[in-house]
Design a protein around this motif. Sequence first.
Motif, short mmCIF file in Angstrom:
data_model
loop_
_atom_site.label_atom_id
_atom_site.label_comp_id
_atom_site.label_asym_id
_atom_site.label_seq_id
_atom_site.Cartn_x
_atom_site.Cartn_y
_atom_site.Cartn_z
N VAL A 210 0.84 -1.19 0.00
CA VAL A 210 0.00 0.00 0.00
C VAL A 210 0.88 1.25 0.00
CG1 VAL A 210 -1.79 1.29 1.24
CG2 VAL A 210 -1.85 -1.21 1.22
N TYR A 211 0.70 2.06 -1.02
CA TYR A 211 1.44 3.32 -1.12
C TYR A 211 0.54 4.45 -0.63
CZ TYR A 211 5.22 1.03 -3.60
OH TYR A 211 6.29 0.22 -3.91
N PRO A 212 1.14 5.50 -0.08
CA PRO A 212 2.57 5.85 -0.10
C PRO A 212 3.45 5.18 0.96
CG PRO A 212 1.34 7.60 0.94
CD PRO A 212 0.31 6.62 0.45
N ALA A 213 2.84 4.49 1.93
CA ALA A 213 3.65 3.94 3.03
C ALA A 213 4.73 2.98 2.53
CB ALA A 213 2.74 3.24 4.04
N ALA A 214 4.42 2.21 1.50
CA ALA A 214 5.41 1.25 0.99
C ALA A 214 6.65 1.94 0.45
CB ALA A 214 4.77 0.38 -0.10
N GLY A 215 6.54 3.22 0.12
CA GLY A 215 7.68 3.96 -0.40
C GLY A 215 8.49 4.69 0.66
N PHE A 216 8.09 4.57 1.92
CA PHE A 216 8.81 5.29 2.97
C PHE A 216 10.26 4.84 3.09
CE2 PHE A 216 4.85 6.43 5.76
CZ PHE A 216 4.41 7.27 4.77
N VAL A 217 10.51 3.54 2.87
CA VAL A 217 11.89 3.05 2.97
C VAL A 217 12.78 3.75 1.95
CG1 VAL A 217 11.41 1.07 1.45
CG2 VAL A 217 13.36 1.00 3.02
N ILE A 218 12.27 4.04 0.76
CA ILE A 218 13.07 4.74 -0.25
C ILE A 218 13.36 6.17 0.20
CG2 ILE A 218 13.15 5.46 -2.65
CD1 ILE A 218 13.24 2.41 -2.15
N GLU A 219 12.36 6.82 0.78
CA GLU A 219 12.57 8.18 1.30
C GLU A 219 13.63 8.17 2.40
OE1 GLU A 219 11.08 10.98 0.23
OE2 GLU A 219 9.91 9.90 -1.29
N ALA A 220 13.57 7.18 3.29
CA ALA A 220 14.54 7.10 4.38
C ALA A 220 15.94 6.82 3.86
CB ALA A 220 14.10 6.03 5.38
N LYS A 221 16.05 5.94 2.88
CA LYS A 221 17.36 5.64 2.31
C LYS A 221 17.95 6.87 1.63
CE LYS A 221 18.03 1.74 0.16
NZ LYS A 221 17.85 0.56 -0.73
N ALA A 222 17.10 7.70 1.01
CA ALA A 222 17.58 8.92 0.38
C ALA A 222 18.17 9.87 1.41
CB ALA A 222 16.45 9.60 -0.38
N ALA A 223 17.69 9.76 2.67
CA ALA A 223 18.22 10.58 3.75
C ALA A 223 19.39 9.90 4.47
CB ALA A 223 17.11 10.87 4.77
N ARG A 224 19.85 8.77 3.89
CA ARG A 224 20.98 7.99 4.42
C ARG A 224 20.66 7.34 5.76
NH1 ARG A 224 25.29 8.82 1.20
NH2 ARG A 224 25.35 10.73 -0.06
N ALA A 225 19.41 7.05 6.00
CA ALA A 225 19.02 6.34 7.22
C ALA A 225 19.33 4.85 7.07
CB ALA A 225 17.53 6.54 7.50
N TYR A 226 19.66 4.22 8.17
CA TYR A 226 19.76 2.75 8.20
C TYR A 226 18.33 2.22 8.22
CZ TYR A 226 21.18 -1.95 9.53
OH TYR A 226 21.38 -3.31 9.54
N THR A 227 18.06 1.13 7.48
CA THR A 227 16.69 0.65 7.34
C THR A 227 16.57 -0.80 7.79
OG1 THR A 227 17.09 0.05 5.02
CG2 THR A 227 16.15 2.25 5.46
N VAL A 228 15.50 -1.11 8.52
CA VAL A 228 15.27 -2.47 9.00
C VAL A 228 13.79 -2.80 8.87
CG1 VAL A 228 15.09 -1.61 11.39
CG2 VAL A 228 15.50 -4.04 10.98
N GLU A 229 13.52 -4.00 8.40
CA GLU A 229 12.16 -4.51 8.32
C GLU A 229 11.98 -5.62 9.34
OE1 GLU A 229 9.45 -5.41 4.62
OE2 GLU A 229 10.64 -7.22 5.04
N LEU A 230 10.91 -5.53 10.13
CA LEU A 230 10.55 -6.56 11.10
C LEU A 230 9.16 -7.07 10.73
CD1 LEU A 230 11.94 -3.93 12.84
CD2 LEU A 230 12.10 -5.78 14.51
#
Length: 233
Positions: free
Chosen positions: A177-197
Amino acid sequence: MEKIVILTGAGISAESGLDTFRDEDGLWSRHRIEDVATPEAFARDPGLVQAFYNMRRREAAKARPNAAHEALARLMQAYQGDVVLVTQNVDDLHERAGSQGVIHMHGHLRGALCAACGHRWLAPEEMATGEACPSCNQATARPDVVWFGEIPYQMDEIYDHLSEATLFAAIGTSGQVYPAAGFVIEAKAARAYTVELNLETSDVTSAFAEIRTGPATQIVPAWVDDLLSDRTS
């Protein structure tokens, strides 16, 4: 200062007894989206839509926060930096577990909304068809939830948080479900470390740097323990 942004979906509340949506026996296997979760459905058959959300409201009221909700509340209280909790869920289990300032991007079962004037108020347990708005008195009361085809709430605020994130976590989400499914891309663009649980991998698992799979009541408390231990050691 470090900032953690967390997105939660239906999977975090599943162990509290609330149905998810896309599983074989989930909500959408018993109710068509087009019949109960769109503005067009409400215009066509408001009684059916109100009955669907009255049922969900009753079920959410009976549910209790589980160990995953409680772990996130503990993180928000104990972490030295900022923790922003964004949820796709319309239940209040995060708040009942002790989390504060939760961003409900898809609205809330406890809320009512006037489709005519935009007034919001606390929904009764049973919303009646044709219920009047207490502000404009028009018979246009609806659940204050975001339906398919509508824009989620507080999106500008959410994107601002993602742009500042140093760590982004998605918990119990399908990635469909977008836009939530795209949040990881936004976070990666900000150089955040990303984890899925998640109980199992999602449609956007490949975008994450770290994956933890298993029941939310097990993996979320363990992740919070690791996070707080890393920051205090």
